[in-house]
Design an enzyme around this catalytic site. Structure first.
Site, PDB file in Angstrom:
ATOM      1  N   SER A  90       1.004  -1.437  -4.997  1.00  0.00           N
ATOM      2  CA  SER A  90       1.781  -0.432  -4.266  1.00  0.00           C
ATOM      3  C   SER A  90       1.254   0.970  -4.583  1.00  0.00           C
ATOM      4  O   SER A  90       0.077   1.243  -4.378  1.00  0.00           O
ATOM      5  CB  SER A  90       3.268  -0.590  -4.599  1.00  0.00           C
ATOM      6  N   ASP A 114       3.727  -6.841   5.417  1.00  0.00           N
ATOM      7  CA  ASP A 114       4.039  -5.802   4.440  1.00  0.00           C
ATOM      8  C   ASP A 114       4.160  -4.433   5.116  1.00  0.00           C
ATOM      9  O   ASP A 114       3.237  -3.959   5.785  1.00  0.00           O
ATOM     10  CB  ASP A 114       2.937  -5.781   3.387  1.00  0.00           C
TER      11      ASP A 114
END
Length: 664
Positions: A446, A498
């Site tokens: 991330s 995602d």
């Protein structure tokens, strides 16, 4: 639907948003009215007790008041059900009904006070059932009044007065005049201050310094620019996302063209390379997940983690000089040991220090792969969120790197912080002194994946053999030239749909325009869209057919011209950026395109067989292109596909499958 305008200002609610809350209140009021009627009928003629006369009058007036409220609510719900998001004409009488309903709150409030006084009067000697009934009525009145006040606060738009003023009169104004220029400046400043105040309130629990104040202002301007050119209320956005999800599922169910299937067929050489990189990624994802410390370890081991950490971690701690930042009870370091399986002597440096633009990381020796691993933590605190949201672009200029370009500002500052620590504090020198033959590998998930990627670019010249594995990095990270440059040494891993990997300002602008288009063209009332969407998300079924406003409808039935897409994208308003004559929908993008780093492995869920106590999910992986992530996909898994445990599970599944194939 543009925000409802009442009391001379715009509110963050549409005229078609009163169906569901109004129906719920109507149900409560009907049950309440029937209960009071039964109470009055049963005890009629039995009001001779002390205080009974007042009780008799109280119940009669309450019945009349509730009947009036029920009638107004019925009309309010019925009118709110009419029309569509883009055809508000049938609902033009709703503000008058809303004024009437709000006026009825005054006698209801007075009567609630009277009821409270009567119940609290110790001289009242009426039957217990009657007293309890009135007591329940008083409580119900106050609960509804309190929830109404909360609702008004929620839908209050601090900029409503200014937006309404410019929406009604802005078209005829001379926007070139000095007066209009000053008004434009004032409105923009007000909008920025409103967003800045909201962000400060959300971050009230953290210590705020100059860096925070600069970040607050930058993020506030970003939000102001993004939200200021649309006139959609939150329920419109929810309806748009629901319709987009069904439209997307409908398109995915269509058979693909042969050319599209052919272009995704990998060569045997790429397949072999993919298998090697998947095996490496599965190994290094453990380090990226471990950087989260005890929150990740407890999340993945909810029943045993605390016992293991309390029992095993107290003695395993490197010297104080190896750790910066606080690690109360040694839980962070203990969790890293558990997840990676390393010994405490394998760690060169561990930093738990966390501020805006300064994120935790650790440097460790990986003897299995003969690598010095720099693992950067992802988003886990308010400071990390502020780093994520500092999404302005800035130039990245490095010596001996031809492919200089734009990068994400906040993540670049975080990478600069770690770069200074690694180089200036001699951390990498110390590591290569211990293991000079090892290679350097940088990993992160991330925010950590984005930071690791930019850090790898900075270190590339000093360490040509460097490798970087970025797991679920943010989509708006590098310009095209830098993204192409990183294909030689960075591998990004993306799972499914995602959201974060597709998150960039151009993609958000594209999503906003898609929402505007689909809600402007759908002929279903909003409450039907939301109810059908909830059913579809929970129970599945076939996607909707997405009829447009003019499909199967007589044009005479339209009581007001349709709100075009441009009407939902505010034009000619000094509080907005869209001052051009052409439609904002066709205007050039205001943000440069930024892309994912390196070569991209896209992992998708191939099949899922769910059992009573477990689920068996099969994954497939392929090399992908950065342009495949140029649009945000709406899915219930758009958040869960980003989670580090899901990424690790998918990589382990593919790695084990590859291993079993080799053994066969």
């Amino acid at each position: 639907m543009p925000g409802l305008v009442v009391f001379g200002r715009r509110w963050a609610i549409g005229s078609d948003d009163f169906v569901l809350p109004g129906a719920f209140e109507l149900f409560v009021r009907l049950v309440w009215w029937v209960g009071i009627l039964v109470l009055y009928t049963v005890h009629k003629g039995q009001f001779n007790c002390p205080g009974g006369g007042l009780l008799h009058i109280y119940l009669l007036i309450l019945l009349v008041l509730l009947a009036a409220i029920i009638c107004v609510l019925s009309a309010l719900v019925y009118i709110s059900m009419q029309g569509t998001i883009s055809n508000p004409g049938p609902r033009k009488s709703l503000p008058k009904l809303l004024y009437t309903r709000l006026l009825l709150f005054l006698p209801e409030f007075i009567w609630a006070v009277v009821g409270a006084v009567w119940v609290s009067d110790s001289s009242v000697r009426c039957e217990k059932t009657v007293i309890n009934g009135v007591f329940g009525t008083v409580i119900a009145s106050w609960v509804i009044i309190i929830f109404t006040i909360i609702g008004v606060v929620i839908v209050f738009d601090p900029l409503g007065g200014k937006k309404t003023f410019y929406l009604t009169d802005g078209v005829n104004r001379n926007l070139e005049s000095s007066e209009s220029g000053q008004l434009l400046y004032n409105v923009k400043n007000t909008a920025t201050r409103v967003w800045e105040t909201r962000i400060r309130l959300l971050c009230c629990c953290i210590v705020q310094d100059d860096d925070h104040r600069v970040a607050f202002t930058s993020i506030a301007e970003l939000f102001r620019n993004f939200f200021s050119d649309t006139d959609l209320v939150p329920s419109d956005i929810a309806a748009g996302l629901t319709l987009l999800h069904q439209e997307q599922d409908k398109m995915e169910s269509c058979p693909k063209e042969p050319e599209e299937v052919l272009c995704h067929s990998p060569s045997s050489l790429m397949t072999d390379d993919l298998d090697v990189e998947l095996e490496n990624a599965a190994h290094y994802m453990l380090f990226a997940a471990a950087a989260y410390g005890w929150p990740y370890y407890i999340y993945t081991n909810p029943f045993t983690a605390l016992c293991k950490l309390n029992g095993d971690c107290c003695g395993n701690r490197p010297t104080d000089s190896d750790i910066t930042g606080s690690d109360r009870h040694n839980f962070h370091f203990g969790s890293i040991l558990k997840i990676t399986g390393l010994q405490y002597r394998d760690f060169i440096h561990i930093s738990f220090h966390n501020k805006i633009y300064e994120i935790p990381f650790f440097v460790a020796l990986d003897h299995k792969k003969e690598a010095i691993v720099v693992a950067v933590r992802g988003t886990l605190s308010f400071e990390d969120i502020l780093t994520d949201l500092s999404a302005d672009c800035e130039d990245l200029t490095l010596e001996d790197v031809i492919e200089n370009g734009f990068v994400h500002k906040g993540i670049t500052q975080a990478a600069n912080y770690i770069y200074r620590k690694l180089i200036n504090d001699g951390i990498l020198n110390q590591a290569f002194t211990i293991a000079p033959e090892y290679k350097l590998v940088i990993v992160g998930h991330s925010l950590g994946g984005g930071t690791a990627s930019i850090l790898a670019i900075m270190l590339r010249n000093s360490f040509p053999a460097l490798r970087c594995y970025a797991f679920s990095p943010p989509g708006g990270l590098l310009s095209k030239s830098l993204a192409d440059y990183t294909k030689h040494f960075i591998v990004s891993v993306i799972v499914g749909k995602d959201l974060v990997a597709r998150l960039s300002m151009p993609n958000m602008e594209d999503l906003k325009r898609r929402i505007v288009r689909i809600v402007a063209n759908c002929n279903r009332p909003k409450y039907q869209i939301l109810l059908r969407g909830c059913w579809y998300e929970v129970f599945g079924g076939d996607p909707d057919d997405f009829p447009t406003e003019l499909d199967g409808r007589n044009e005479d039935a339209l009581t007001q011209p349709l709100l075009a897409e441009e009407s939902l994208m505010v034009r000619r308003s000094p509080s907005y950026n869209a001052l051009e004559d052409e439609s904002h929908l066709n205007s050039p993008p205001r943000y440069p395109h930024l892309y994912l780093p390196g070569r991209i492995i896209h992992i998708v869920e191939e099949s899922s067989s769910r059992r009573l106590c477990s689920s068996d999910i099969k994954y497939t992986a392929r090399w992908s292109n950065e342009t495949d992530f140029s649009s945000i996909l709406i899915s219930p898994k758009m958040i869960t596909d980003h989670m580090p445990d899901v990424v690790l599970k998918a990589l382990n599944s593919l790695s084990q499958e590859h291993g079993s194939c080799i053994s066969c």
